[in-house]
Design an enzyme around this catalytic site. Structure first.
Site, PDB file in Angstrom:
ATOM      1  N   ASN A   9       0.873  -1.179   0.000  1.00 33.04           N
ATOM      2  CA  ASN A   9       0.000   0.000   0.000  1.00 33.04           C
ATOM      3  C   ASN A   9       0.909   1.228   0.000  1.00 33.04           C
ATOM      4  O   ASN A   9       1.506   1.556   1.028  1.00 33.04           O
ATOM      5  CB  ASN A   9      -0.886  -0.041   1.258  1.00 33.04           C
ATOM      6  N   TRP A  10       1.002   1.875  -1.153  1.00 34.68           N
ATOM      7  CA  TRP A  10       1.920   3.019  -1.264  1.00 34.68           C
ATOM      8  C   TRP A  10       1.327   4.297  -0.690  1.00 34.68           C
ATOM      9  O   TRP A  10       1.986   5.323  -0.659  1.00 34.68           O
ATOM     10  CB  TRP A  10       2.318   3.222  -2.734  1.00 34.68           C
ATOM     11  N   LYS A  11       0.074   4.251  -0.278  1.00 33.42           N
ATOM     12  CA  LYS A  11      -0.608   5.416   0.332  1.00 33.42           C
ATOM     13  C   LYS A  11      -0.416   6.657  -0.531  1.00 33.42           C
ATOM     14  O   LYS A  11      -0.362   6.558  -1.748  1.00 33.42           O
ATOM     15  CB  LYS A  11      -0.106   5.621   1.766  1.00 33.42           C
ATOM     16  N   HIS A  95      -9.499   0.753   4.669  1.00 32.18           N
ATOM     17  CA  HIS A  95      -8.238   0.915   5.402  1.00 32.18           C
ATOM     18  C   HIS A  95      -8.485   1.816   6.615  1.00 32.18           C
ATOM     19  O   HIS A  95      -9.304   2.731   6.550  1.00 32.18           O
ATOM     20  CB  HIS A  95      -7.181   1.531   4.472  1.00 32.18           C
ATOM     21  N   GLU A  97      -6.948   4.233   7.767  1.00 30.29           N
ATOM     22  CA  GLU A  97      -6.782   5.668   7.509  1.00 30.29           C
ATOM     23  C   GLU A  97      -8.029   6.238   6.836  1.00 30.29           C
ATOM     24  O   GLU A  97      -8.383   7.391   7.063  1.00 30.29           O
ATOM     25  CB  GLU A  97      -5.516   5.895   6.656  1.00 30.29           C
ATOM     26  N   GLU A 167      -5.518  -5.575  10.331  1.00 31.81           N
ATOM     27  CA  GLU A 167      -4.519  -4.546  10.598  1.00 31.81           C
ATOM     28  C   GLU A 167      -4.825  -3.870  11.934  1.00 31.81           C
ATOM     29  O   GLU A 167      -5.656  -2.943  11.989  1.00 31.81           O
ATOM     30  CB  GLU A 167      -4.526  -3.501   9.498  1.00 31.81           C
ATOM     31  N   GLY A 173       2.250   1.722  10.810  1.00 35.90           N
ATOM     32  CA  GLY A 173       3.177   2.853  10.705  1.00 35.90           C
ATOM     33  C   GLY A 173       3.836   3.235  12.018  1.00 35.90           C
ATOM     34  O   GLY A 173       4.442   4.296  12.122  1.00 35.90           O
ATOM     35  N   SER A 213       3.358  -2.692  10.331  1.00 36.42           N
ATOM     36  CA  SER A 213       4.811  -2.682  10.511  1.00 36.42           C
ATOM     37  C   SER A 213       5.479  -4.008  10.117  1.00 36.42           C
ATOM     38  O   SER A 213       6.401  -4.471  10.792  1.00 36.42           O
ATOM     39  CB  SER A 213       5.171  -2.286  11.949  1.00 36.42           C
ATOM     40  N   GLY A 234       2.734  -1.303   4.332  1.00 38.49           N
ATOM     41  CA  GLY A 234       2.764   0.123   4.024  1.00 38.49           C
ATOM     42  C   GLY A 234       4.196   0.594   3.812  1.00 38.49           C
ATOM     43  O   GLY A 234       4.771   0.430   2.734  1.00 38.49           O
ATOM     44  N   GLY A 235       4.787   1.160   4.850  1.00 36.89           N
ATOM     45  CA  GLY A 235       6.116   1.792   4.764  1.00 36.89           C
ATOM     46  C   GLY A 235       7.157   0.974   4.019  1.00 36.89           C
ATOM     47  O   GLY A 235       7.846   1.495   3.128  1.00 36.89           O
TER      48      GLY A 235
HETATM   49  C1  PEP Z   1      -0.776  -0.194   5.997  1.00 42.90           C
HETATM   50  O1  PEP Z   1      -0.773   0.952   5.607  1.00 42.90           O
HETATM   51  O2  PEP Z   1      -1.699  -0.933   5.663  1.00 42.90           O
HETATM   52  C2  PEP Z   1       0.316  -0.657   6.843  1.00 42.90           C
HETATM   53  C3  PEP Z   1       0.229  -1.844   7.371  1.00 42.90           C
HETATM   54  O3  PEP Z   1       1.355   0.218   7.054  1.00 42.90           O
HETATM   55  P1  PEP Z   1       2.773  -0.134   7.729  1.00 42.90           P
HETATM   56  O4  PEP Z   1       3.289  -1.395   7.088  1.00 42.90           O
HETATM   57  O5  PEP Z   1       3.644   1.043   7.436  1.00 42.90           O
HETATM   58  O6  PEP Z   1       2.542  -0.327   9.187  1.00 42.90           O
END
Ligand code: PEP
Length: 255
Positions: A9-11, A95, A97, A167, A173, A213, A234-235
């Protein structure tokens, strides 16, 4: 046996040129990976250039949201037919967010899932509890409500087409990962919810990703849990080397 699926997920990151570069590097690094499904979800504005890069490769294209109407006076939204037009195959829905900053609810998640399925897009349906909900001992109640309401009205065949992503919001994050045991406990609980709504056999076929994470160092241990079938990242998906390492570490997992 469920095939692992890793989605990035590049957000809200990467210009079109940066996204094309990242996709090019990733495609090269994972070109020989066949045992894991790989998906990347760039911003809407980069979908087209990324599709040009990954077309006919083992890297598949996902979007980060979908609106439930196909067309009309809905300023700022993107619909199923438009995503299909760009070669999108997956779409992240609900998600945390979106829930936190954009008022997404289980009811709107449900409508978006319906739209995705109507257009042959695979929904990646996100659920997960807040830190205060976990600390108050309410994590399972929250997940149960999210699953029941988001998945209400779908047939077994439809739920089988979905990917569920657990999640925990406190792990997204933050660098804090759920322990493999904590994650497995919730994944098993989600599978049990699906079983109650449908059947044991059917629930065994649904893939449930973990997100929060995920990095190369914790991938193998998480993925070796019996009910964890992949990751939403994500990251770490913003760096081709780290994301490729996560994917390759999945290939070492024996279940
Ligand atoms: C996400 O955005 O779905 C996510 C899990 O982010 P991260 O891996 O950065 O925690």
């Amino acid at each position: 046996m469920r095939k692992l699926i890793i989605a990035g997920n590049w957000k809200l990151n990467k210009t079109s040129a940066e996204a094309a570069n990242l996709a090019t590097e990733l495609k090269r690094e994972v070109s020989d990976v066949m045992d894991v499904d790989v998906v990347i979800c760039p911003v809407f504005t980069a979908l087209s250039v990324v599709q040009d890069v990954v077309m006919e490769s083992n890297v598949k294209l996902g979007a980060q949201n979908i609106y439930w109407e196909d067309a009309g006076a809905f300023t700022g939204e993107v619909s199923g037919p438009l995503l299909k037009d760009l070669g999108v195959e997956y779409v992240i829905i609900g998600h945390s967010e979106r829930r936190q900053f954009f008022g997404e609810t289980n009811a709107t998640v449900n409508k978006r899932i319906r739209a995705a399925l109507n257009h042959n897009l695979t929904p990646i349906v996100c659920v997960g509890e807040l830190l205060e909900e976990r600390e108050a001992g309410k994590a399972f109640d929250v997940i149960q409500t999210q699953c029941t309401e988001s998945l209400a009205g779908f047939s077994s065949e439809e739920v089988q087409k979905m990917i569920i992503a657990y999640e925990p919001v406190w792990a997204i994050g933050t660098g804090k990962t759920a322990s493999p045991e904590q994650a497995q406990e919730v994944h098993k609980f989600i599978r049990d919810q699906i079983m109650k709504l449908h059947s044991e056999d059917m629930a065994q076929t649904v893939r449930i990703q973990y997100g929060g994470s995920v990095k190369p160092e914790n991938t193998a241990e998480l993925m070796s849990q019996p009910d964890i079938d992949g990751a939403l990242v994500g990251g770490a998906s913003l760096k081709s080397e780290a994301f490729a390492a996560i994917i390759k570490n999945c290939c070492t997992v024996n279940k």
